[in-house]
Scaffold this motif. Structure first.
Motif, mmCIF file in Angstrom:
data_model
loop_
_atom_site.group_PDB
_atom_site.id
_atom_site.type_symbol
_atom_site.label_atom_id
_atom_site.label_comp_id
_atom_site.label_asym_id
_atom_site.label_seq_id
_atom_site.Cartn_x
_atom_site.Cartn_y
_atom_site.Cartn_z
ATOM 1 N N GLU A 1 -4.072 -12.804 -6.124
ATOM 2 C CA GLU A 1 -2.840 -13.339 -6.705
ATOM 3 C C GLU A 1 -2.312 -14.450 -5.813
ATOM 4 O O GLU A 1 -2.194 -14.284 -4.592
ATOM 5 C CB GLU A 1 -1.788 -12.234 -6.821
ATOM 6 C CG GLU A 1 -2.103 -11.204 -7.873
ATOM 7 C CD GLU A 1 -2.003 -11.766 -9.273
ATOM 8 O OE1 GLU A 1 -1.384 -12.834 -9.434
ATOM 9 O OE2 GLU A 1 -2.549 -11.150 -10.206
ATOM 10 N N VAL B 1 -8.079 -21.806 -7.626
ATOM 11 C CA VAL B 1 -8.707 -20.698 -6.907
ATOM 12 C C VAL B 1 -10.224 -20.854 -6.969
ATOM 13 O O VAL B 1 -10.803 -21.078 -8.044
ATOM 14 C CB VAL B 1 -8.280 -19.341 -7.500
ATOM 15 C CG1 VAL B 1 -8.983 -18.198 -6.761
ATOM 16 C CG2 VAL B 1 -6.765 -19.198 -7.418
ATOM 17 N N ARG C 1 -8.680 -15.962 -10.765
ATOM 18 C CA ARG C 1 -7.947 -15.073 -9.864
ATOM 19 C C ARG C 1 -8.555 -13.682 -9.813
ATOM 20 O O ARG C 1 -8.338 -12.961 -8.839
ATOM 21 C CB ARG C 1 -6.481 -14.974 -10.315
ATOM 22 C CG ARG C 1 -5.752 -16.298 -10.221
ATOM 23 C CD ARG C 1 -4.309 -16.165 -10.594
ATOM 24 N NE ARG C 1 -3.612 -17.454 -10.564
ATOM 25 C CZ ARG C 1 -2.331 -17.638 -10.790
ATOM 26 N NH1 ARG C 1 -1.572 -16.583 -11.076
ATOM 27 N NH2 ARG C 1 -1.792 -18.839 -10.742
ATOM 28 N N CYS D 1 -11.549 -15.775 -0.977
ATOM 29 C CA CYS D 1 -10.734 -16.399 -2.041
ATOM 30 C C CYS D 1 -9.952 -17.539 -1.394
ATOM 31 O O CYS D 1 -9.185 -17.316 -0.450
ATOM 32 C CB CYS D 1 -9.788 -15.384 -2.672
ATOM 33 S SG CYS D 1 -8.598 -16.133 -3.819
#
Length: 879
Positions: A697, A706, A728, A745
């Protein structure tokens, strides 16, 4: 015999009367007599006084009581005889101080001069002692207002010239025979006001040029007036065993003596009660005030009983004046508390009223402790000075609408701790108030064709409000459609009820809802805004009427939009686009609104004259689309900053009426924010062939991008790898050994990047054959097996014999549209034993066949008749 009886009765009556008279005469005999016939007797000092008294009763003597004498010089001897009582009084060597009245009287009878007693006044003359001296140095003479005063200056010589003198101040009071009278047997007799000012008086005489003075007399002014008498407490309540104290207090003049008397309830009732007076104790108190006296008497009764209930009377008497005070006592058997059920539960008041009072009727002993609550909140007098709670009432000063509510009184018995409570509702009636009228100018601008809802919110405090709607077409009001104030609209009197829906704006009947806050909300739905009009809502209750006028304006083909998005970001090139019908509107301009209390609550369109506008630099304003139906006015804000935020207005001017309408937009920019991952990734251990997910998130402005990497290699979607929600969420299905590794990430935008990492570890051994291949191969094998089985069953299916077909299937076979007619014939049931006849015996009648096309039902009709020589015939018909 009868006559004799009457004569005897008369004799008895006369005898009784005589007996009564004789008894009466016995008790009231002839008065006694003295041997001296004169009323006054004069003797010289040292002489012997001898007086003899005779009478029909036992005789007694009285001599001047204020004289002292030797008993040896005063002798009383009995001289009774000849049926009479007799007594001789002998005083030897008499002195001047023994001057006075000597009286003989019957013993045990009231002393009445001339009836039961006789007297002689004896002057024992001594010129050296002309005044009879008292035993004490001073004597007191009490003076009462309005009465005669006697100064007892008694003399031993009758005919002396005596003068009265006063001290403090010194003054001579000569005998005048009118106000000041001298009596040698009594003294000076005069009105009280003549010497009321004096402190001391005395008498004086002159004998042979020698002056003699009498003893001095202190003059004491004695009052009699009782100003007031109070008995407190006037109403007393006790329980059995308690102590009663009643204070009877009199305020009087100075030098007043008061005699207090009490009358108790059982004495007043005249009941021969066994209650002894010894139960009642009284104590007297005296207090001198500046110009009066306070005299009191306290009655004390210990351990009262129910029989002590009643009225107590205190009588205060000064001789010439008497006053009475009363007090009531109630004695209860035990403490109690009770509230009257007949009390009003609802109290009404008006806003602005000087005060409102809630009364509480209760019966209790002792007096209870009281607490008041408003809407379950304790009322404290110090905190809320307008609301004053008392034991028997609650008073609210300066009533306001906020004072309405539920008020609860809680009474507690101090001894038994018993509680009683009662709730009252206070209704505060207020003149109707329409909240929307607080807007300076109540004019609504709505887009053409929209379906706006007009609202009218009113309150009347506790008095319910009824709202009524009216309307008026534009042409019925002579004033401009955009008046500067509502006062110019008031003169328009052609209002119509809302049911007369003949205007260009179709209306849905209004609806009203009463909210919990006692506000009435009425809404009027306009189905389609077409033309200008006036609307009025009227709020009324029993306190009065209030109204609100709404100037309803319709703006045609107006639109305002923001580019590149409705929520632009700081630093972007923002375009505010205003679109209007160029055939209806002209003079389009952009302004900055400088004074607005709440920009977020501003309507979409308002009259421009209600705003404070600041012109903008028109360098960034471009006009486009003039060749089409609409005109577009763009306001470009390059590289927008937070300073550019605020309320903007696009002004358009109606071509026909010159009315100016402003479309409003409150520009808000989203501030730039660096990318940030708000959730932490955690390491995971999964088994081979299981599924797992990683959630990343992020937050930031603009929205970050992302990207996932595994062991520094970018992760892309593929077999078993799924990316959702703008990358995400990373999901890996049927995990394999090679899916193990370090996953990172990374979120980036113009302000920067942020990254989190997590390691996935895969446990267990992989199968030799890939599971991805096993499942489709197994499905293909199963499908082929089923197909072969169906083919085998169809090919080996036994075809039924023609004779086995039942007639019941005939209609099905004949009605089949998919079979040729020749095959129909082949499938007909045929039995040679039943259906074959010798040709010479068969006679054909009517035979026909009707076959329809594929869209209808095929019908075959066959009629066979037997030869007429046969006893029976048979016909068959098939449909």
């Amino acid at each position: 015999m009868a006559k004799t009886y009457h004569v005897l009765s008369l004799i008895d009556i006369l005898f009784t009367i005589n007996l009564v008279i004789a008894i009466e005469l016995r008790f009231v005999p002839d008065p006694p007599t003295l041997n001296i016939t004169e009323k006054t007797l004069k003797i010289n000092a040292s002489d012997t006084l001898e007086v003899t008294c005779r009478g029909r009763q036992i005789l007694e003597w009285s001599t001047p009581h204020n004289r002292t004498r030797s008993e040896t010089r005063l002798i009383k001897t009995d001289c009774s005889g000849n049926g009479l009582f007799c007594s001789t009084l002998t005083l030897s060597k008499a002195v001047a101080n023994e001057t006075g009245e000597y009286r003989c009287f019957y013993k045990n009878l009231p002393i009445e001069d001339g009836k039961t007693s006789i007297s002689v006044y004896v002057f024992i003359q001594d010129y050296r002692t002309p005044f009879v001296r008292m035993a004490q140095d001073y004597d007191v003479v009490f003076i009462r207002e309005g009465e005669q005063v006697v100064i007892p200056c008694l003399v031993s010589v009758e005919n002396l010239n005596v003068t009265l003198y006063t001290k403090y101040p010194v003054k001579e009071l000569a005998t005048d025979g009118k106000d000041v009278i001298w009596d040698s047997k009594r003294g000076f007799v005069l009105p009280s006001h003549v010497i009321s000012y004096a402190g001391v008086v005395y008498c004086q005489t002159t004998i042979q040029n020698e002056t003699y003075q009498s003893p001095s007399y202190i003059v004491a002014v004695v009052g009699y007036k009782i100003h007031d008498l109070t008995l407190s407490p006037a109403h007393e309540r006790l329980t059995v065993g308690e102590r009663l104290m009643l204070n009877c207090t009199a305020h009087t003049e100075l030098n007043v003596g008061i005699d207090f008397q009490w009358i108790f309830p059982h004495e007043k009732r005249g009941v021969n009660s066994s209650i002894p007076r010894s139960r009642y104790e009284s104590r007297s108190y005296k207090k001198k005030l500046w110009n009066s006296l306070e005299l009191s008497n306290t009655l004390i009764v210990k351990n009262v009983t129910v029989n002590d209930t009643g009225e107590y009377i205190c009588i205060a008497s000064s001789g010439q004046m008497q006053k009475i005070a009363r007090a009531a006592l109630i004695v209860y058997e035990k403490p109690f508390i009770a509230l009257n059920d007949q009390m009003l539960q609802t109290v009404e008041a008006t806003a602005g009223q000087e005060e409102a009072k809630i009364l509480v009727k209760y019966y209790a002993y002792p007096e209870p402790s009281v607490k008041w609550y408003k809407n379950d909140q304790l009322i404290v007098w110090k905190d809320e000075c307008r609301v004053k709670p008392n034991r028997g009432s609650l008073t609210i000063y300066g009533v306001t609408e906020k004072d309405a509510g539920n008020y609860t009184v809680v009474m507690t018995n101090k001894i038994t701790k018993e509680e009683q409570r009662r709730t009252f509702q206070l209704l505060v009636n207020v003149h109707p108030k329409i909240f929307e009228k607080e807007v300076p100018l109540d004019r609504d601008v709505h887009m053409y064709g929209s379906s706006p809802t007009l609202r009218c919110t009113a309150s009347g405090g506790s008095s319910p409000v009824t709202i009524q709607w009216q309307w008026m077409p534009r042409e019925d009001c002579p004033v401009q459609i955009l008046p500067k104030s509502d006062e110019s609209v008031v003169n328009c009197d052609k209002w119509r009820e809302i049911s007369n829906n003949t205007g260009k704006n179709p209306i849905i009947s209004p609806t009203s809802v009463i909210g919990r806050s006692l506000k009435t909300i009425s809404t009027l739905k306009i189905q389609k805004a077409v033309d200008h009009a006036l609307y009025r809502c009227i709020a009324s209750n029993k306190m009065g009427v209030e109204e609100r006028v709404i100037v309803f304006q319709v703006a045609r083909f107006l639109n305002l939009s923001i580019l590149p998005s409705s929520s632009p970001i700081e630093g972007e090139d923002v375009i505010m686009r205003c679109v209007a019908d160029r055939l209806l509107y002209s003079n389009m301009q952009w302004y900055r609104v400088t004074s607005t209390a709440n920009p977020d609550a501003s309507p979409a369109a308002v009259p421009c004259d209600t705003l404070s506008l600041s012109p903008l630099h028109q360098t960034n304003v471009t006009i486009s689309g003039l060749q089409g139906t609409n005109a577009t006015l763009d306001l470009t804000i390059p590289n927008a900053t937070l300073m550019d935020q605020g309320l903007y207005a696009c002004q358009v001017e109606n071509v026909g009426t010159s009315e100016r309408t402003c479309l409003l937009h409150n520009l808000r920019l989203r501030a730039l924010e660096m990318s940030r991952i708000v959730t932490n990734l955690t390491a995971q251990r999964v088994n081979v062939s299981d599924s797992t997910s990683l959630v990343c998130e992020v937050s930031g402005t603009p929205t970050p991008t992302v990207v996932w990497t595994k062991d520094n290699q970018t992760v892309t979607e593929g077999s078993g790898v799924i990316l959702k929600q703008s990358n995400r969420v990373l999901t890996i299905q049927r995990v394999k050994k090679e899916d193990s590794g370090l996953y990172v990430c990374t979120a980036c935008n113009q302000q920067g990047c942020d990254s989190h990492e997590a390691r996935i570890t895969v446990d267990g051994a992989e199968e030799k054959m890939n599971v991805e291949l096993i499942m489709p191969i197994g499905a293909v094998v199963i499908a082929m097996f089923l197909w072969l089985l169906i083919v085998f069953v169809i090919r080996n299916r036994k075809r039924p014999n023609d004779g086995d077909l039942k007639t019941g299937y005939l209609s099905i076979i004949l009605d089949s549209d998919d079979m040729p007619m020749d095959e129909h014939c082949e499938r007909l049931t045929y039995d040679a034993n039943k259906w074959e006849f010798p040709r010479d015996r068969l006679k054909l009648g009517e035979t026909w066949l009707n076959v329809r096309n594929k869209t209808t039902t095929t019908t075959i009709k066959i009629i066979k008749s037997l030869n007429t020589q046969e006893q029976s015939g048979m016909a068959f018909q098939y449909f």
